[in-house]
Design a protein around this motif. Structure first.
Motif, PDB file in Angstrom:
ATOM      1  N   LEU A 100      32.903  66.353  31.411  1.00 28.69           N
ATOM      2  CA  LEU A 100      31.645  67.049  31.462  1.00 28.69           C
ATOM      3  C   LEU A 100      31.191  66.847  33.018  1.00 28.69           C
ATOM      4  O   LEU A 100      30.536  67.676  33.434  1.00 28.69           O
ATOM      5  N   PHE A 101      31.276  65.644  33.311  1.00 23.85           N
ATOM      6  CA  PHE A 101      30.882  64.969  34.774  1.00 23.85           C
ATOM      7  C   PHE A 101      31.609  65.998  35.828  1.00 23.85           C
ATOM      8  O   PHE A 101      31.016  66.344  36.816  1.00 23.85           O
ATOM      9  N   VAL A 102      32.942  66.107  35.684  1.00 30.45           N
ATOM     10  CA  VAL A 102      33.693  67.050  36.747  1.00 30.45           C
ATOM     11  C   VAL A 102      33.178  68.423  36.648  1.00 30.45           C
ATOM     12  O   VAL A 102      33.080  68.952  37.780  1.00 30.45           O
ATOM     13  N   GLN A 103      32.901  68.887  35.517  1.00 29.33           N
ATOM     14  CA  GLN A 103      32.452  70.547  35.377  1.00 29.33           C
ATOM     15  C   GLN A 103      31.219  70.501  36.058  1.00 29.33           C
ATOM     16  O   GLN A 103      30.737  71.507  36.377  1.00 29.33           O
ATOM     17  N   THR A 104      30.501  69.570  35.848  1.00 28.91           N
ATOM     18  CA  THR A 104      28.875  69.542  36.461  1.00 28.91           C
ATOM     19  C   THR A 104      28.979  69.792  37.748  1.00 28.91           C
ATOM     20  O   THR A 104      28.022  70.383  38.438  1.00 28.91           O
ATOM     21  N   PHE A 105      30.093  69.064  38.445  1.00 26.31           N
ATOM     22  CA  PHE A 105      29.942  69.108  39.855  1.00 26.31           C
ATOM     23  C   PHE A 105      30.993  70.041  40.406  1.00 26.31           C
ATOM     24  O   PHE A 105      31.166  70.278  41.763  1.00 26.31           O
ATOM     25  N   LYS A 106      31.791  70.713  39.448  1.00 25.01           N
ATOM     26  CA  LYS A 106      32.622  71.500  40.217  1.00 25.01           C
ATOM     27  C   LYS A 106      31.992  72.825  40.946  1.00 25.01           C
ATOM     28  O   LYS A 106      33.039  73.187  41.916  1.00 25.01           O
TER      29      LYS A 106
END
Length: 85
Positions: A25-31
């Motif tokens: 989710l963290f990675v998706q947030t900053f993708k």
């Protein structure tokens, strides 16, 4: 996407506790930011760079020390101190 600092802090803590979903989710947030930054690179290198940066984001969030993060007023004090040095 995350909307509050508290959500981000909680997400970081969960990721550091080996919660795979939190890391993703963290990675998706900053993708979106990651992808927009990659437009400044050559097309042939984007995919490799995206993978490397994603891994770097995951490592960074898992190793980030929330206790060393200053609050707003502490941050302002640090900036003012640097200006006077």
């Amino acid at each position: 996407m995350l909307s509050k600092i508290d959500d981000l802090t909680s997400l970081i803590k969960d990721a550091q506790n080996k919660d795979t979903e939190a890391v993703l989710l963290f990675v998706q947030t900053f993708k979106p930011k990651l992808k927009s930054s990659l437009y400044q690179t050559s097309l042939s290198e984007r995919e490799d760079l995206e993978q490397e940066l994603t891994i770097k984001v995951m490592e960074t969030v898992c190793n980030y020390n929330l206790d060393d993060t200053p609050g707003f007023f502490e941050f302002i004090e640090q900036i003012e101190k640097k200006r006077t040095e």
